[in-house]
Design a protein around this motif. Sequence first.
Motif, PDB file in Angstrom:
ATOM      1  N   ALA A 186      52.109  47.297  23.080  1.00 41.24           N
ATOM      2  CA  ALA A 186      52.732  46.168  23.784  1.00 41.24           C
ATOM      3  C   ALA A 186      52.211  44.834  23.248  1.00 41.24           C
ATOM      4  O   ALA A 186      52.978  43.880  23.064  1.00 41.24           O
ATOM      5  CB  ALA A 186      52.450  46.285  25.282  1.00 41.24           C
TER       6      ALA A 186
ATOM      7  N   GLY B  66      54.404  42.111  21.455  1.00 41.56           N
ATOM      8  CA  GLY B  66      54.428  40.851  22.185  1.00 41.56           C
ATOM      9  C   GLY B  66      54.112  39.671  21.285  1.00 41.56           C
ATOM     10  O   GLY B  66      54.644  38.571  21.469  1.00 41.56           O
TER      11      GLY B  66
ATOM     12  N   PRO C 134      57.664  37.440  21.274  1.00 39.28           N
ATOM     13  CA  PRO C 134      57.309  37.024  22.635  1.00 39.28           C
ATOM     14  C   PRO C 134      58.516  36.682  23.503  1.00 39.28           C
ATOM     15  O   PRO C 134      58.434  36.714  24.724  1.00 39.28           O
ATOM     16  CB  PRO C 134      56.425  35.797  22.406  1.00 39.28           C
TER      17      PRO C 134
ATOM     18  N   ASP D  13      55.975  45.649  31.175  1.00 42.15           N
ATOM     19  CA  ASP D  13      55.692  44.782  30.032  1.00 42.15           C
ATOM     20  C   ASP D  13      56.189  43.365  30.292  1.00 42.15           C
ATOM     21  O   ASP D  13      55.472  42.378  30.081  1.00 42.15           O
ATOM     22  CB  ASP D  13      56.365  45.372  28.785  1.00 42.15           C
ATOM     23  N   SER D  14      57.412  43.240  30.786  1.00 40.05           N
ATOM     24  CA  SER D  14      57.985  41.907  31.005  1.00 40.05           C
ATOM     25  C   SER D  14      57.312  41.176  32.157  1.00 40.05           C
ATOM     26  O   SER D  14      57.121  39.952  32.098  1.00 40.05           O
ATOM     27  CB  SER D  14      59.489  42.039  31.269  1.00 40.05           C
TER      28      SER D  14
ATOM     29  N   ARG E  18      54.151  39.479  29.727  1.00 39.94           N
ATOM     30  CA  ARG E  18      54.924  38.372  29.185  1.00 39.94           C
ATOM     31  C   ARG E  18      55.196  37.353  30.296  1.00 39.94           C
ATOM     32  O   ARG E  18      54.960  37.638  31.463  1.00 39.94           O
ATOM     33  CB  ARG E  18      56.247  38.865  28.583  1.00 39.94           C
TER      34      ARG E  18
END
Length: 274
Positions: free
Chosen positions: A176, A180, A184, A234-235, A239
Amino acid sequence: MNLEKRDIILREIQYWRKNRLLSEQYCDFLTNLYDDEDTVKNGNPISLHNLQKGSIKIWLFGFGIISFIFLISLYFSVFPWGLQLATALSLLLVCYGYSGVLRDRQRVISLMLAGIGSVLTIGFGMWMIALHDLDPEVWRPILIGACGILWCVLGFILRIGLLQYCGFVFWALLYAGFFGGIRPEASVLELELLWLPLCVLMIWLSWLLHHRIKGVSGVYFAVGATMWLMPELDSLLLRHGYPQWVSYILLLKIAIGLVLLFIFRKKWIAWVAS
């Protein structure tokens, strides 16, 4: 009875119990028949039985080990670099080595030692990065990758599924972080395409290996289930700037996952149980 023969018989009894080849009552009877406490005490002095008995030697030995670890912690920062590395590796070898020795006889203590060794691995690594002013952007990913490999291998050898699962999770974090840094601003669709193939791969490996390699099917299935939720995690966690409705997709995918688990329960439970 010879200690080695007794251990072989007890391991066979535990195998029969785990695979339900004999009833629980009969396995308990056989275990009590062959499990000579005096033999166990002589063969393995560091046991819960001897701690409960209040053996002065065992308690003094434990006090010495704990004091030694605290002394290392206090003076670790003043050690030369080579001595720091040798000290950390020695402690890890002791924890993981003794965990392997006690894997069949003292499962709880074996798991505790493996857990302590794992905490020390990441702890010493982060400590040495801070002590020597190493670039964290470079050395932290290296440490995470090394821990992932170590835990996957040791989890497989020691038959500790949780340790093996943590190794895969660390590799997922490395994966990840790598993507990322490259993308990004990746969209939700790109994240789904990034993680869902891994979900399918791990579930497929769980099915493929459940009759061939004992103890890995459940781990791979758990990793695959985690990969199913990783696009949204992940989002949301790794992020920034993603809309709030992504959390609703996460809840929807959890519901879909539970429905699929219920529908195919007879199949995946057979994989995990193997």
